[in-house]
Motif scaffolding. Structure first.
Motif, short mmCIF file in Angstrom:
data_model
loop_
_atom_site.label_atom_id
_atom_site.label_comp_id
_atom_site.label_asym_id
_atom_site.label_seq_id
_atom_site.Cartn_x
_atom_site.Cartn_y
_atom_site.Cartn_z
N PRO A 101 -48.37 46.91 8.99
CA PRO A 101 -47.76 48.16 8.52
C PRO A 101 -47.15 47.98 7.13
CG PRO A 101 -47.11 47.70 10.79
CD PRO A 101 -47.82 46.48 10.29
N ALA A 102 -47.27 49.05 6.33
CA ALA A 102 -46.70 49.14 4.98
C ALA A 102 -47.45 48.30 3.96
CB ALA A 102 -45.22 48.77 4.97
N MET A 103 -48.54 47.65 4.33
CA MET A 103 -49.34 46.92 3.34
C MET A 103 -50.32 47.88 2.69
SD MET A 103 -51.39 43.29 3.72
CE MET A 103 -52.80 43.87 4.66
N ILE A 104 -50.44 47.81 1.37
CA ILE A 104 -51.29 48.72 0.62
C ILE A 104 -52.62 48.05 0.31
CG2 ILE A 104 -51.48 50.11 -1.48
CD1 ILE A 104 -49.30 51.03 0.42
N CYS A 105 -53.69 48.74 0.62
CA CYS A 105 -55.03 48.26 0.33
C CYS A 105 -55.74 49.26 -0.58
CB CYS A 105 -55.84 48.04 1.61
SG CYS A 105 -55.15 46.82 2.75
N GLY A 106 -56.70 48.78 -1.33
CA GLY A 106 -57.45 49.64 -2.23
C GLY A 106 -58.45 48.83 -3.03
N LEU A 305 -55.08 38.37 3.70
CA LEU A 305 -54.29 37.56 4.62
C LEU A 305 -53.17 36.83 3.89
CD1 LEU A 305 -57.18 36.18 6.86
CD2 LEU A 305 -55.61 38.06 7.33
N MET A 306 -53.37 36.48 2.62
CA MET A 306 -52.28 35.94 1.83
C MET A 306 -51.17 36.98 1.68
SD MET A 306 -54.45 33.97 -1.16
CE MET A 306 -53.06 34.02 -2.28
N THR A 307 -51.57 38.22 1.40
CA THR A 307 -50.58 39.29 1.26
C THR A 307 -49.89 39.57 2.59
OG1 THR A 307 -51.99 40.28 -0.45
CG2 THR A 307 -50.25 41.67 0.48
N LEU A 308 -50.64 39.55 3.67
CA LEU A 308 -50.06 39.77 5.00
C LEU A 308 -49.01 38.72 5.32
CD1 LEU A 308 -51.90 40.87 8.19
CD2 LEU A 308 -50.52 38.80 8.28
N ASN A 309 -49.32 37.45 5.06
CA ASN A 309 -48.35 36.39 5.33
C ASN A 309 -47.10 36.53 4.47
OD1 ASN A 309 -50.01 35.18 7.25
ND2 ASN A 309 -51.00 33.85 5.76
N LEU A 310 -47.28 36.97 3.22
CA LEU A 310 -46.13 37.15 2.35
C LEU A 310 -45.22 38.27 2.86
CD1 LEU A 310 -44.62 36.45 -0.25
CD2 LEU A 310 -46.14 38.01 -1.48
N ILE A 311 -45.82 39.37 3.30
CA ILE A 311 -45.02 40.48 3.83
C ILE A 311 -44.35 40.07 5.14
CG2 ILE A 311 -45.14 42.85 4.72
CD1 ILE A 311 -47.41 43.38 2.80
N ILE A 347 -51.66 42.96 -3.56
CA ILE A 347 -50.38 42.30 -3.42
C ILE A 347 -49.31 42.96 -4.28
CG2 ILE A 347 -50.94 40.57 -5.18
CD1 ILE A 347 -49.35 38.57 -3.48
N GLY A 348 -49.68 43.41 -5.49
CA GLY A 348 -48.70 44.05 -6.36
C GLY A 348 -48.18 45.36 -5.80
N GLN A 349 -49.09 46.24 -5.38
CA GLN A 349 -48.68 47.52 -4.83
C GLN A 349 -47.97 47.35 -3.49
OE1 GLN A 349 -48.87 49.85 -6.85
NE2 GLN A 349 -50.27 48.85 -8.28
N SER A 350 -48.38 46.35 -2.72
CA SER A 350 -47.70 46.09 -1.45
C SER A 350 -46.26 45.66 -1.69
CB SER A 350 -48.46 45.00 -0.66
OG SER A 350 -49.76 45.43 -0.34
N MET A 351 -46.04 44.86 -2.73
CA MET A 351 -44.68 44.44 -3.04
C MET A 351 -43.84 45.62 -3.52
SD MET A 351 -44.39 41.30 -2.23
CE MET A 351 -45.49 41.77 -0.88
N ILE A 352 -44.46 46.55 -4.28
CA ILE A 352 -43.75 47.77 -4.68
C ILE A 352 -43.33 48.57 -3.45
CG2 ILE A 352 -44.00 50.00 -5.84
CD1 ILE A 352 -45.81 48.64 -7.87
N ASN A 353 -44.25 48.71 -2.51
CA ASN A 353 -43.98 49.50 -1.32
C ASN A 353 -42.89 48.86 -0.45
OD1 ASN A 353 -44.66 51.87 0.18
ND2 ASN A 353 -45.79 50.61 1.64
N ILE A 354 -43.01 47.57 -0.21
CA ILE A 354 -42.03 46.86 0.60
C ILE A 354 -40.68 46.81 -0.10
CG2 ILE A 354 -41.44 44.63 1.62
CD1 ILE A 354 -43.54 46.10 3.20
N GLY A 355 -40.70 46.56 -1.40
CA GLY A 355 -39.46 46.48 -2.14
C GLY A 355 -38.72 47.80 -2.21
#
Length: 629
Positions: A101-106, A305-311, A347-355
């Motif tokens: 959840p909340a991870m951005i893909c594109g 999966l790298m982005t998923l582990n970071l989140i 990963i960049g947009q996911s960090m924006i969303n989570i942050g």
């Protein structure tokens, strides 16, 4: 429990009217109750979620996705519409079906760098087939739970992956400073901008393109330090567009815009087979797209999966790698069918969303929905964007993708200790990594520039595994001690094994024993050791044969559960000179099956054959001893 309740008859359920099917009426009642329960769950979840915050985060991410999707599409020699449509399709599907959840893909830069060669050599329809096959591969990898393998990737390989990706994207942006009216093919190779014959832009066009690029990059880099309420990429694009139309055009000069490269029209995507002349689905097409599909699936899942582990680490929650692989695969199949370029986690947009505080699927789904609205309604504004502004945004992606700290790590690893202590502080000089790890970073980065990301990661993994085997092979050791058997009083030699006995350590292991001088009763204690593979079984057999040539026996004791299972399953392969102390059923010894290369004695004469068959009865000096064999 809820399924059982739904299946059970409800006392409050009204009786079926006359002439109605009782089974159908009961099914309708159960369905209504299930829908009611799902609605109550949704209301409870909504009460715990800040819906307004999730919607605002999704809108912010959607605005930030626009310039990057356009930039990635143009960089891959595709129309901006393909990048934008791919972005919202991937975002919506993964928001619903993904495992985080909340991870951005594109549409992403790591995938767009793989496409230009196929576009130029075979045509755009082959890209769509490759994206569909990529999705199928990702679904298959998800079903076999291959997503957990990302945990085995070493940190140096990850760093080299990021550095190589950043350099490929950065060098490819130089192509945008070539004359857009030239008829040469557009590629995204690392050094194609220097090897192709297309002319560079000159004069005031080059000056203004450089200024707009620098302004856009500076805004992306510095604005987040002032405020994060608005996407920096969006502000950079707006400012670059303002400079183009309010300053550059008024002076009589101009730079290339999105419309000059590939204009965008607001239209809903259609099935690729209706809009393009698709290649036949035969073996030849499969051979063309399979290498690209494998590479895209490997790179896409690796980044996701790298982005998923970071989140997971940031939010202290756990994502589902299997569901992410399958969800991303379904998204890419749909994207390919609708004429898209595929995608993965950003990963960049996911960090924006989570942050920004987003934690649910609502934010990522909102991002995809708003992006679709922007594509359908706001396309005239996208056509007037100068390409130089998009290049500035891409350079910002490069800056945040490259692992700058790795430069210091590699420098410290290359310097001798005296220079490190002289040039750096006491704390700084002690931030050195192994030269082998620094070498892996360089290998992955270099192979990425020369070939592609998937081959680079495979090369880095191979080098890391080889170094691990080399280091681990030298860690095997034994400590010898003398004793006596409690029952018979005879002398016993104990060897306490330390380390893992596997294919890399077998040669070292066999040099640690004194077969000639040891007593008749030798015992190998594996309390601190481990028997890993078939090569270890073969090494134990060779050791048993060496002791057997002196009429002695070897006993294996205190086997751990893991290596005990290995020995038990291979019990039929053990030579009779070996005894295994297991609590389970007794291991039956058997004549050892030698490797074919060990049976050479049959071809070199009877004396050597006699030596190989029975070294004790062989005449002195005839052939080799069993130990030498």
């Amino acid at each position: 429990g809820e399924a059982a309740m739904a299946a059970a008859p409800d006392a409050t359920e009204p009786p079926a009217p006359d002439g109605a099917d009782p089974a159908a009426a009961g099914a309708k009642g159960r369905a209504a109750r299930c829908i009611t329960r799902l609605a109550s769950r949704a209301r409870a979840s909504a009460s715990e979620t800040n819906v307004g915050l999730e919607l605002l985060c999704g809108l912010t991410v959607a605005l930030a996705l626009v310039p990057e999707a356009v930039a990635f599409a143009i960089a891959a020699n595709l129309k901006p519409a393909i990048g934008l449509h791919s972005a919202w399709i991937i975002a919506l599907f993964t928001a619903v079906l993904g495992g985080r959840p909340a991870m951005i893909c594109g549409a992403t830069g790591s995938l767009c760098v793989l496409l230009p060669n196929t576009v130029n050599n075979h045509g755009l329809p082959y890209v769509f087939i490759a994206v569909i096959l990529m999705g199928i591969i990702e679904i298959a990898l998800g079903l076999v739970r291959a997503g957990g393998l990302v945990k085995l990737i070493p940190a140096p390989v990850m760093i080299g992956f990021c550095n190589g990706l950043a350099l490929v994207i950065g060098l490819a942006q130089l192509k945008n400073f070539k004359d857009s009216s030239a008829k040469g093919s557009r590629r995204l190779g690392s050094f194609d901008a220097f090897t192709e014959d297309d002319p560079w832009i000159t004069g005031m066009e080059a000056v203004w393109a450089g200024i707009i690029t620098f302004v856009a990059f500076a805004v992306c880099l510095l604005l987040p330090r002032l405020t994060k309420r608005v996407p920096s990429a969006l502000v950079a694009i707006a400012l670059g567009t303002a400079i183009e139309w309010a300053v550059v055009r008024t002076t009589g000069a101009r730079t290339a815009t999105v419309k000059d490269v590939a204009g965008l029209k607001g239209s809903f995507p259609t099935v690729a087979w209706q809009s393009y002349e698709m290649p036949p689905l035969n073996l030849d097409t499969f051979r063309i797209v399979l290498p690209l599909s494998i590479t895209m699936s490997a790179v896409g899942l690796l980044e996701s999966l790298m982005t998923l582990n970071l989140i997971d680490e940031i939010t202290a929650t756990k994502g589902n790698t299997m569901r992410e692989c399958i969800g991303q695969g379904i998204a890419n199949v749909a994207c390919g069918v609708l004429g898209g370029m595929g995608g993965c986690a950003m990963i960049g947009q996911s960090m924006i969303n989570i942050g920004s505080g987003a934690r649910t699927r609502l934010s990522s789904a909102t991002a995809g929905f708003f992006l679709l609205l922007i594509v359908m309604v706001g396309y005239p504004a996208i056509n007037v964007i100068p390409v130089s502004a998009l290049v500035g945004v891409m350079f910002n992606v490069v800056y945040h993708t490259f692992e700058w700290r790795s430069l210091k790590l590699m420098l410290l690893s290359a310097l001798p200790k005296t220079l490190r202590e002289r040039l750096f502080s006491d704390k700084g000089s002690k931030q050195k990594i192994r030269r082998a790890d620094a070498f892996v970073i360089l290998v992955v980065t270099a192979v990425t520039l020369a070939y592609d990301l998937a081959i680079a990661v495979a090369a880095g993994m191979a080098v890391s595994c080889a170094m691990f085997v080399f280091d681990t092979a030298s860690l095997i050791s034994v400590s010898a001690r003398d004793g006596r058997d409690a029952a018979t009083g005879q002398a016993v030699k104990y060897y306490d094994v330390h380390g893992v006995l596997f294919f890399g350590s077998c040669a070292q292991f066999l040099t640690l024993f004194d077969e000639k001088s040891d007593p008749d009763d030798v015992r190998l204690v594996f309390n601190a050791g481990y028997i890993a593979d078939y090569s270890a079984i073969e090494a134990l057999n060779k050791l048993g044969e060496r002791y057997g040539s002196y009429g002695k026996r070897v006993k294996l004791q205190q086997l751990k559960p893991g290596c005990g299972r290995v020995v038990k399953k291979a019990g039929g392969l053990l030579v009779q000179e070996l005894e295994v102390e297991l609590q389970a059923e007794e291991i039956l010894s058997a004549e050892r099956e030698h490797l074919n290369v060990e049976n050479w004695a049959e071809d070199v004469g009877p004396a050597a054959a006699l030596t190989a068959a029975d070294p004790l009865d062989a005449p002195a000096g005839a052939g080799f001893s069993s130990t030498e064999a």
